[in-house]
Design a protein around this motif. Structure first.
Motif, mmCIF file in Angstrom:
data_model
loop_
_atom_site.group_PDB
_atom_site.id
_atom_site.type_symbol
_atom_site.label_atom_id
_atom_site.label_comp_id
_atom_site.label_asym_id
_atom_site.label_seq_id
_atom_site.Cartn_x
_atom_site.Cartn_y
_atom_site.Cartn_z
ATOM 1 N N ARG A 204 2.059 2.260 -11.568
ATOM 2 C CA ARG A 204 3.477 2.612 -11.481
ATOM 3 C C ARG A 204 4.254 1.530 -10.731
ATOM 4 N N ALA A 205 3.651 1.018 -9.675
ATOM 5 C CA ALA A 205 4.317 -0.027 -8.904
ATOM 6 C C ALA A 205 4.482 -1.290 -9.737
ATOM 7 N N ALA A 206 3.454 -1.610 -10.535
ATOM 8 C CA ALA A 206 3.530 -2.805 -11.377
ATOM 9 C C ALA A 206 4.621 -2.660 -12.424
ATOM 10 N N ARG A 207 4.729 -1.466 -13.026
ATOM 11 C CA ARG A 207 5.777 -1.246 -14.021
ATOM 12 C C ARG A 207 7.165 -1.323 -13.393
ATOM 13 N N ALA B 159 -10.085 7.304 -6.877
ATOM 14 C CA ALA B 159 -9.847 5.957 -7.394
ATOM 15 C C ALA B 159 -8.780 5.967 -8.485
ATOM 16 N N LEU B 160 -8.823 6.972 -9.352
ATOM 17 C CA LEU B 160 -7.818 7.066 -10.405
ATOM 18 C C LEU B 160 -6.418 7.302 -9.840
ATOM 19 N N LEU B 161 -6.334 8.120 -8.785
ATOM 20 C CA LEU B 161 -5.050 8.374 -8.151
ATOM 21 C C LEU B 161 -4.474 7.084 -7.580
ATOM 22 N N ALA B 162 -5.322 6.304 -6.920
ATOM 23 C CA ALA B 162 -4.866 5.039 -6.356
ATOM 24 C C ALA B 162 -4.481 4.058 -7.451
ATOM 25 N N ALA B 163 -5.257 4.035 -8.525
ATOM 26 C CA ALA B 163 -4.950 3.122 -9.624
ATOM 27 C C ALA B 163 -3.625 3.489 -10.288
ATOM 28 N N ARG B 164 -3.378 4.784 -10.421
ATOM 29 C CA ARG B 164 -2.120 5.229 -11.034
ATOM 30 C C ARG B 164 -0.929 4.756 -10.217
ATOM 31 N N ALA B 165 -1.077 4.818 -8.894
ATOM 32 C CA ALA B 165 0.008 4.344 -8.033
ATOM 33 C C ALA B 165 0.236 2.855 -8.228
ATOM 34 N N SER B 166 -0.843 2.095 -8.384
ATOM 35 C CA SER B 166 -0.717 0.655 -8.580
ATOM 36 C C SER B 166 -0.043 0.331 -9.908
ATOM 37 N N LEU C 212 0.853 -1.186 0.000
ATOM 38 C CA LEU C 212 0.000 0.000 0.000
ATOM 39 C C LEU C 212 0.890 1.239 0.000
ATOM 40 N N ARG C 213 0.708 2.120 -0.963
ATOM 41 C CA ARG C 213 1.548 3.300 -1.127
ATOM 42 C C ARG C 213 0.803 4.557 -0.667
#
Length: 300
Positions: A286-289, A277-284, A117-118
């Protein structure tokens, strides 16, 4: 089936779910459990015909019991709560609160092994729940007690579907045909509880029956099958991001049909929920990349 095609199929579920609130309003005054039984009965019949035509009936016997219980409780619980919420509170407000599930999926996924969790996830959660609070408090520090039950039911919706979605990762190998069984058992459970707890009220006129048919064929039918294909064979991260458009599309449909007013409060709440939700998704993403990026080799 290619990954891109499966992703496109998954997108259709998001578009169908954007019509869930609109069609649900049209089914009034059918009680929630009865509506659950009618819609999932239709959705199950769709799947039964497809499963029989493709020779996948045997997949029912190999379905693990935990997967069966999770699928049935997820579909039954979410929609029983959703239909009840839209009966007990204004459709647009209750629908937006229920659509906190994409954000909660991102947050709950941080509890899974290998996930983290970021800070952006937490900030997104704050924005999303600020939108829900704006709806409940009406922007004035008070709320209408008559709608509180509906708001709480809508929040329970979001918790139910997000929990179901995250736990479903344990059963990625379960075939899409299993959704047929989930729908049929959900219809049966809903019917039994309806007969025990509710008074039967049939849809009113062509509009009411048409709304029930549209729900059973689309948002509470075909959508589950296309979503299952998308998340198992397509780009699940892209589908997750796209699902955040559902509350905005749902609210837009209600406004365009004259069911909900285009108030500033509603627009701001929608923006907060979708933006968080978009902010949280963007963090996910970036983490995946970052996880997929090749690690630099130390110098010899």
């Amino acid at each position: 089936m290619t990954r891109s095609r499966a992703t496109l199929i998954g997108f259709t579920a998001i578009l169908l779910w954007a019509l869930l609130a609109l069609f649900t309003v049209g089914t009034a005054p059918v009680p929630p459990l009865q509506l659950n039984a009618m819609c999932f009965g239709l959705g199950g019949l769709i799947g039964l015909g497809w499963t029989a035509a493709t020779g996948q009936i045997a997949a029912f016997r190999a379905l693990p019991l935990p997967a069966f219980l999770l699928g049935t409780l997820g579909l039954f619980g979410y929609h029983a709560l959703y239909f009840a919420a839209l009966r007990a509170a204004p459709a647009a407000e209750a629908g937006l609160i229920a659509y906190l599930w994409p954000l909660l999926i991102v947050l709950f996924s941080g509890l899974l092994p290998g996930e983290r969790l970021r800070p952006a996830h937490l900030l997104g959660a704050i924005l999303g729940f600020s939108g829900a609070a704006l709806i409940i408090l009406g922007g004035s520090g008070s709320y209408d007690p008559q709608n509180l039950t509906g708001y709480l039911l809508a929040l329970a919706c979001a918790l139910t579907w997000s929990g179901y979605s995250v736990l479903s990762r344990r059963f990625a190998q379960v075939p899409t045909a299993a959704v047929t069984l989930f729908c049929l058992v959900t219809a049966l459970l809903s019917l039994l509880l309806h007969l025990a707890l509710e008074t039967t009220v049939w849809p009113q006129g062509r509009t009411g029956w048409g709304a029930v048919l549209a729900l059973g064929l689309g948002p509470v039918g075909l959508a589950f099958y296309t979503w299952d294909i998308g998340v198992k064979r397509g780009d699940i991260q892209l589908l997750g991001v796209a699902s955040y458009a559902a509350p905005l599309l749902s609210t837009l449909a209600l406004v365009l049909c004259g069911i909900a007013p285009a108030s500033g409060k509603l627009i701001m709440a929608a923006a907060l929920i979708a933006g968080g939700a978009l902010l949280a998704a963007r963090a996910s993403l970036r983490a995946a990349r970052a996880d997929r990026a090749p690690q630099a080799q130390p110098p010899a």
